[in-house]
Design an enzyme around this catalytic site. Sequence first.
Site, PDB file in Angstrom:
ATOM      1  N   ILE A  77       0.887  -1.165   0.000  1.00 32.03           N
ATOM      2  CA  ILE A  77       0.000   0.000   0.000  1.00 32.03           C
ATOM      3  C   ILE A  77       0.917   1.205   0.000  1.00 32.03           C
ATOM      4  O   ILE A  77       1.824   1.300   0.835  1.00 32.03           O
ATOM      5  CB  ILE A  77      -0.927   0.055   1.230  1.00 32.03           C
ATOM      6  CG1 ILE A  77      -1.868  -1.153   1.273  1.00 32.03           C
ATOM      7  CG2 ILE A  77      -1.731   1.355   1.240  1.00 32.03           C
ATOM      8  CD1 ILE A  77      -2.774  -1.200   2.494  1.00 32.03           C
ATOM      9  N   VAL A  79       0.871   5.639  -0.601  1.00 36.28           N
ATOM     10  CA  VAL A  79       0.085   6.854  -0.809  1.00 36.28           C
ATOM     11  C   VAL A  79       1.032   8.033  -0.969  1.00 36.28           C
ATOM     12  O   VAL A  79       1.967   8.202  -0.177  1.00 36.28           O
ATOM     13  CB  VAL A  79      -0.881   7.095   0.377  1.00 36.28           C
ATOM     14  CG1 VAL A  79      -1.635   8.425   0.212  1.00 36.28           C
ATOM     15  CG2 VAL A  79      -1.855   5.935   0.526  1.00 36.28           C
ATOM     16  N   ARG A  85      -2.960  11.334   5.411  1.00 36.16           N
ATOM     17  CA  ARG A  85      -3.888  11.757   6.459  1.00 36.16           C
ATOM     18  C   ARG A  85      -5.221  12.252   5.886  1.00 36.16           C
ATOM     19  O   ARG A  85      -5.901  13.057   6.504  1.00 36.16           O
ATOM     20  CB  ARG A  85      -3.271  12.826   7.361  1.00 36.16           C
ATOM     21  CG  ARG A  85      -1.892  12.511   7.929  1.00 36.16           C
ATOM     22  CD  ARG A  85      -1.774  11.287   8.766  1.00 36.16           C
ATOM     23  NE  ARG A  85      -2.522  11.392  10.005  1.00 36.16           N
ATOM     24  CZ  ARG A  85      -2.731  10.383  10.816  1.00 36.16           C
ATOM     25  NH1 ARG A  85      -2.249   9.193  10.524  1.00 36.16           N
ATOM     26  NH2 ARG A  85      -3.412  10.528  11.910  1.00 36.16           N
ATOM     27  N   ARG A  86      -5.590  11.720   4.717  1.00 40.23           N
ATOM     28  CA  ARG A  86      -6.862  12.102   4.105  1.00 40.23           C
ATOM     29  C   ARG A  86      -7.737  10.885   3.805  1.00 40.23           C
ATOM     30  O   ARG A  86      -8.703  10.984   3.060  1.00 40.23           O
ATOM     31  CB  ARG A  86      -6.615  12.910   2.828  1.00 40.23           C
ATOM     32  CG  ARG A  86      -5.896  14.208   3.123  1.00 40.23           C
ATOM     33  CD  ARG A  86      -6.034  15.278   2.075  1.00 40.23           C
ATOM     34  NE  ARG A  86      -6.229  14.843   0.728  1.00 40.23           N
ATOM     35  CZ  ARG A  86      -5.373  15.096  -0.275  1.00 40.23           C
ATOM     36  NH1 ARG A  86      -4.262  15.764  -0.062  1.00 40.23           N
ATOM     37  NH2 ARG A  86      -5.641  14.683  -1.491  1.00 40.23           N
ATOM     38  N   GLY A  87      -7.378   9.726   4.355  1.00 40.17           N
ATOM     39  CA  GLY A  87      -8.199   8.533   4.190  1.00 40.17           C
ATOM     40  C   GLY A  87      -7.903   7.698   2.955  1.00 40.17           C
ATOM     41  O   GLY A  87      -8.591   6.701   2.708  1.00 40.17           O
ATOM     42  N   GLY A  89      -5.171   5.795   2.289  1.00 36.69           N
ATOM     43  CA  GLY A  89      -4.676   4.473   2.678  1.00 36.69           C
ATOM     44  C   GLY A  89      -5.794   3.591   3.204  1.00 36.69           C
ATOM     45  O   GLY A  89      -5.863   2.404   2.881  1.00 36.69           O
ATOM     46  N   GLU A 110       3.113  -7.566   6.035  1.00 39.21           N
ATOM     47  CA  GLU A 110       4.309  -7.125   6.744  1.00 39.21           C
ATOM     48  C   GLU A 110       4.315  -5.604   6.716  1.00 39.21           C
ATOM     49  O   GLU A 110       3.934  -4.995   5.722  1.00 39.21           O
ATOM     50  CB  GLU A 110       5.599  -7.642   6.098  1.00 39.21           C
ATOM     51  CG  GLU A 110       6.006  -9.034   6.531  1.00 39.21           C
ATOM     52  CD  GLU A 110       5.250 -10.121   5.786  1.00 39.21           C
ATOM     53  OE1 GLU A 110       5.037 -11.185   6.375  1.00 39.21           O
ATOM     54  OE2 GLU A 110       4.851  -9.910   4.634  1.00 39.21           O
ATOM     55  N   ASN A 115       6.642   2.121  11.399  1.00 36.89           N
ATOM     56  CA  ASN A 115       5.599   2.789  10.622  1.00 36.89           C
ATOM     57  C   ASN A 115       4.312   2.862  11.455  1.00 36.89           C
ATOM     58  O   ASN A 115       3.331   2.164  11.197  1.00 36.89           O
ATOM     59  CB  ASN A 115       5.367   2.061   9.297  1.00 36.89           C
ATOM     60  CG  ASN A 115       4.478   2.841   8.354  1.00 36.89           C
ATOM     61  OD1 ASN A 115       3.803   3.791   8.751  1.00 36.89           O
ATOM     62  ND2 ASN A 115       4.476   2.437   7.099  1.00 36.89           N
ATOM     63  N   TYR A 122      -3.885  -0.637  10.501  1.00 33.16           N
ATOM     64  CA  TYR A 122      -4.097  -2.082  10.476  1.00 33.16           C
ATOM     65  C   TYR A 122      -4.763  -2.564  11.768  1.00 33.16           C
ATOM     66  O   TYR A 122      -5.649  -3.424  11.720  1.00 33.16           O
ATOM     67  CB  TYR A 122      -2.782  -2.821  10.233  1.00 33.16           C
ATOM     68  CG  TYR A 122      -2.105  -2.445   8.937  1.00 33.16           C
ATOM     69  CD1 TYR A 122      -2.844  -2.182   7.781  1.00 33.16           C
ATOM     70  CD2 TYR A 122      -0.728  -2.339   8.851  1.00 33.16           C
ATOM     71  CE1 TYR A 122      -2.229  -1.834   6.594  1.00 33.16           C
ATOM     72  CE2 TYR A 122      -0.107  -1.991   7.662  1.00 33.16           C
ATOM     73  CZ  TYR A 122      -0.865  -1.739   6.534  1.00 33.16           C
ATOM     74  OH  TYR A 122      -0.247  -1.397   5.359  1.00 33.16           O
TER      75      TYR A 122
END
Length: 158
Positions: A77, A79, A85-87, A89, A110, A115, A122
Amino acid sequence: MSVEITSMVAADAARCAELESVLFPGDDPWSERAFLSELAAPHNHYFAAREGGHLVGYAGIALLGRGEAVESEVHTIGVDPAAHRRGVGGALLNALLDTADRHGGPVFLEVRTDNTPAIELYNREGFVVVGTRRNYYQPSGADAFTMQRPVLGAVNQA
């Protein structure tokens, strides 16, 4: 501006590789060719996040196994930092998890142990740390947590 999640296409690979080099400079970022290879595999499903038609994120998952041995593995993933910080992900992760839920079984991934924003995302989606892989990311040597989201509806057994 709203984010649109669509299936990734081969024409997205160059932009994804560009973002990889920004997001993972110390850890062998994926090339355009690597993205094209992943897109070609029939068990993989990749998504693109777009704002105003511009690709701002990508994500991929592998659907593995058959019968009782099904599981899914989140491959990546990413971004664009300008869209953090805008949704984005979370929207990408939801697309992956919807795909995994149709396949069945647990979902694994993983993530770098440092992070924190990704780990928090998650955790919110039901993933738990099930192990640590030392020196997983190369060439930096950063460690990774292996995380698992159990099968939906599974009851924890003590």
